[in-house]
Design a protein around this motif. Structure first.
Motif, PDB file in Angstrom:
ATOM      1  N   SER A   1      40.113  45.658  34.596  1.00 50.75           N
ATOM      2  CA  SER A   1      39.536  44.987  35.740  1.00 50.75           C
ATOM      3  C   SER A   1      40.494  44.977  36.934  1.00 50.75           C
ATOM      4  N   ASP A   2      39.906  44.706  38.106  1.00 50.37           N
ATOM      5  CA  ASP A   2      40.636  44.691  39.375  1.00 50.37           C
ATOM      6  C   ASP A   2      40.270  43.371  40.048  1.00 50.37           C
ATOM      7  N   PHE A   3      41.272  42.547  40.358  1.00 47.38           N
ATOM      8  CA  PHE A   3      40.982  41.213  40.902  1.00 47.38           C
ATOM      9  C   PHE A   3      40.289  41.265  42.268  1.00 47.38           C
ATOM     10  N   GLN A   4      40.411  42.401  42.970  1.00 49.70           N
ATOM     11  CA  GLN A   4      39.802  42.468  44.306  1.00 49.70           C
ATOM     12  C   GLN A   4      38.432  43.150  44.287  1.00 49.70           C
ATOM     13  N   CYS A   5      37.986  43.565  43.107  1.00 46.49           N
ATOM     14  CA  CYS A   5      36.711  44.287  43.026  1.00 46.49           C
ATOM     15  C   CYS A   5      35.562  43.295  42.814  1.00 46.49           C
ATOM     16  N   PRO A   6      34.565  43.293  43.744  1.00 49.99           N
ATOM     17  CA  PRO A   6      33.458  42.327  43.636  1.00 49.99           C
ATOM     18  C   PRO A   6      32.677  42.460  42.327  1.00 49.99           C
ATOM     19  N   ALA A   7      32.462  43.697  41.862  1.00 46.07           N
ATOM     20  CA  ALA A   7      31.708  43.891  40.614  1.00 46.07           C
ATOM     21  C   ALA A   7      32.450  43.254  39.439  1.00 46.07           C
ATOM     22  N   CYS A   8      33.783  43.262  39.499  1.00 42.28           N
ATOM     23  CA  CYS A   8      34.577  42.632  38.425  1.00 42.28           C
ATOM     24  C   CYS A   8      34.374  41.117  38.463  1.00 42.28           C
TER      25      CYS A   8
ATOM     26  N   TRP B   1      42.617  49.096  42.100  1.00 44.01           N
ATOM     27  CA  TRP B   1      42.412  50.325  42.893  1.00 44.01           C
ATOM     28  C   TRP B   1      43.127  50.152  44.220  1.00 44.01           C
ATOM     29  N   GLU B   2      44.351  50.626  44.272  1.00 43.04           N
ATOM     30  CA  GLU B   2      45.203  50.385  45.451  1.00 43.04           C
ATOM     31  C   GLU B   2      44.610  50.935  46.745  1.00 43.04           C
ATOM     32  N   ARG B   3      43.952  52.103  46.646  1.00 46.79           N
ATOM     33  CA  ARG B   3      43.488  52.773  47.865  1.00 46.79           C
ATOM     34  C   ARG B   3      42.412  51.943  48.584  1.00 46.79           C
TER      35      ARG B   3
ATOM     36  N   LEU C   1      41.443  33.669  41.125  1.00 51.86           N
ATOM     37  CA  LEU C   1      41.474  34.899  41.934  1.00 51.86           C
ATOM     38  C   LEU C   1      40.073  35.460  42.141  1.00 51.86           C
ATOM     39  N   PHE C   2      39.296  35.507  41.084  1.00 59.20           N
ATOM     40  CA  PHE C   2      37.942  36.052  41.218  1.00 59.20           C
ATOM     41  C   PHE C   2      37.048  35.128  42.058  1.00 59.20           C
TER      42      PHE C   2
ATOM     43  N   ASN D   1      37.414  55.286  35.207  1.00 60.17           N
ATOM     44  CA  ASN D   1      37.261  55.728  36.595  1.00 60.17           C
ATOM     45  C   ASN D   1      36.624  54.676  37.482  1.00 60.17           C
ATOM     46  N   SER D   2      36.114  53.615  36.880  1.00 57.44           N
ATOM     47  CA  SER D   2      35.538  52.556  37.703  1.00 57.44           C
ATOM     48  C   SER D   2      35.734  51.223  36.989  1.00 57.44           C
ATOM     49  N   THR D   3      35.708  50.176  37.780  1.00 53.00           N
ATOM     50  CA  THR D   3      35.893  48.839  37.213  1.00 53.00           C
ATOM     51  C   THR D   3      34.689  47.970  37.548  1.00 53.00           C
ATOM     52  N   PRO D   4      34.350  47.011  36.698  1.00 49.34           N
ATOM     53  CA  PRO D   4      35.005  46.732  35.419  1.00 49.34           C
ATOM     54  C   PRO D   4      34.517  47.684  34.328  1.00 49.34           C
TER      55      PRO D   4
END
Lengths: 232, 172
Positions: free
Chosen positions: A59-66, A93-95, A123-124, A180-183
């Motif tokens: 997971s990525d803390f900045q990703c809305p889907a996560c 996903w840094e980019r 965070l979420f 390739n994608s989160t979550p």
């Protein structure tokens, strides 16, 4: 007749050649994937150690889907608290998400003080507060303070390159596993992407694993006929 | 002698009618269109077929067009259809059938993208190329419309030069 036979053999050769190219290119592109390893620091795991279902979450803390998937995961926990174990892995996903790595490092530091999951939820829940903030570190410090973490220890941990290395190691592992994608979730090794698949297919996997584990938990008392036919 | 040579001559004239030599300039445009559409379809199919099925399934779910039980099936089948139709088109094998298949897929992608826009579904990435290239819904619709036009050209003129169809037909 001879011409027809030649045409047929050429046609079959052409079809076979194209099919071979298709299969070989897919296999070559796919490469070799290693299965998910259910290992992570203890503070990033929750649920019984002998749970029937192990969910590894990238997971990525900045990703809305996560963020949406957190709700699904909590729903599953409310249904199958004793049957599932959740293991969190970082895949920022840094980019696209410039503050995601910093958030992952902050969550690691909260985890080392025993508050990973509380920090994770915070965070979420407040992605819009810090996601595009110019100084997300100040926000993270405020979250740490609100959760009664030892601030000095938190800041030292955050500045330590070894903490970042832990996050980077998870990112490399995710790449090796073709995340390739989160979550992305692996429920007992079965890959699922997004909250919807976790809520439907994931639930089925957990129920299947729980049902398979049931006889082991109560082998001494054979259930009466009526009870054995009962489904939850 | 005459009786034996007549069918050969007739066969040659049929062949000549199907594949006039040398190819006309428009035939070469047809070949270029065929190769372009085929390459794009093969590339997008390859990226998706090589990636885990769950990832493309998540993309399909984002369109809210298919019921859950069909999503995984579609995620498994569509990339292979794209890859095979793309390779067949690029190589000029069963060109017209491949062009019809490619056209049907492109039309369905245009429908899915337009329907998502119409229903106000935000698509950051159309998912057309898996994780290879990210396009917005508008960009993907424009690309698919252009490819559909090229597919029509490939259908009408694509097999007349440098094609496996021609190689198969010349198998005497």
């Amino acid at each position: 007749m001879a011409s027809l036979a030649t045409k047929s053999s050429r046609s079959i050769a052409a079809a076979g050649g194209l099919l071979f190219i298709a299969v070989a290119s897919v296999l070559g592109f796919r490469g070799v994937h290693t299965p998910p390893a259910p290992d992570a620091p203890a503070y990033r795991q929750k649920g019984p150690a002998d749970a029937a279902a192990v969910i590894v979450a990238y997971s990525d803390f900045q990703c809305p889907a996560c963020g949406h998937a957190v709700e699904t995961l909590k729903h599953l926990e409310s249904l199958h608290a004793g049957d599932m174990r959740v293991i969190f892995k970082h895949r920022p996903w840094e980019r696209n998400h410039p503050n995601a790595v910093k958030a992952a490092v902050a969550a690691e530091c909260a985890g080392r003080q025993g508050r990973f999951w509380e920090f994770h939820d915070k965070l979420f829940a407040s992605q819009s507060d810090w996601g595009h903030a110019e100084d997300p570190l100040a926000k993270f410090s405020a979250f740490a303070k609100a959760q009664n973490l030892k601030l000095e220890e938190f800041e030292t941990c955050r500045a330590d390159p070894a903490t970042l290395a832990v996050v980077r190691a998870d990112m490399k592992e995710a790449d090796r596993r073709f995340v390739n994608s989160t979550p992305t979730f692996f429920v007992n090794g079965v890959r699922m992407v997004g909250a919807r698949q976790l809520g439907t297919l994931g639930l089925k996997e957990i129920e299947k694993a729980a049902a398979a584990a049931e006889p082991k938990q109560a082998p001494a008392a054979p259930a009466p006929k009526e009870a054995s036919g009962t489904k939850r | 002698m005459t009786a034996r040579s007549a069918p050969r001559g007739a066969g040659s004239s049929v062949k000549a009618a199907a594949f006039p030599l040398p190819p006309e300039p428009l035939d070469l445009v047809g070949v270029a269109a065929r190769v372009a559409v085929g390459a794009v379809l093969a590339y997008s199919g390859l990226h998706k077929a090589a990636a885990p099925t769950a990832e493309f399934a998540a993309v399909i779910e984002g369109y809210y067009l298919l019921p859950d039980p069909y999503v995984i099936l579609a995620a498994k089948v569509i990339p292979w259809c794209e890859l095979l139709a793309g390779l067949a088109l690029a190589a000029g094998y069963l060109t017209r059938a491949a062009a019809v298949g490619a056209g049907a897929m492109l039309a369905s992608f245009i429908f899915a993208l337009s329907s998502a826009r119409f229903r106000g579904i935000p698509l950051e990435n159309c998912g057309c190329f898996g994780e290879g290239i990210h396009l917005t819904a508008a960009q993907a619709t424009a690309l698919d419309l252009a490819l559909l036009a090229l597919t029509a050209l490939a259908f009408s003129r694509g097999a007349r030069a440098w094609s496996l169809d021609r190689w198969v037909q010349e198998g005497t």
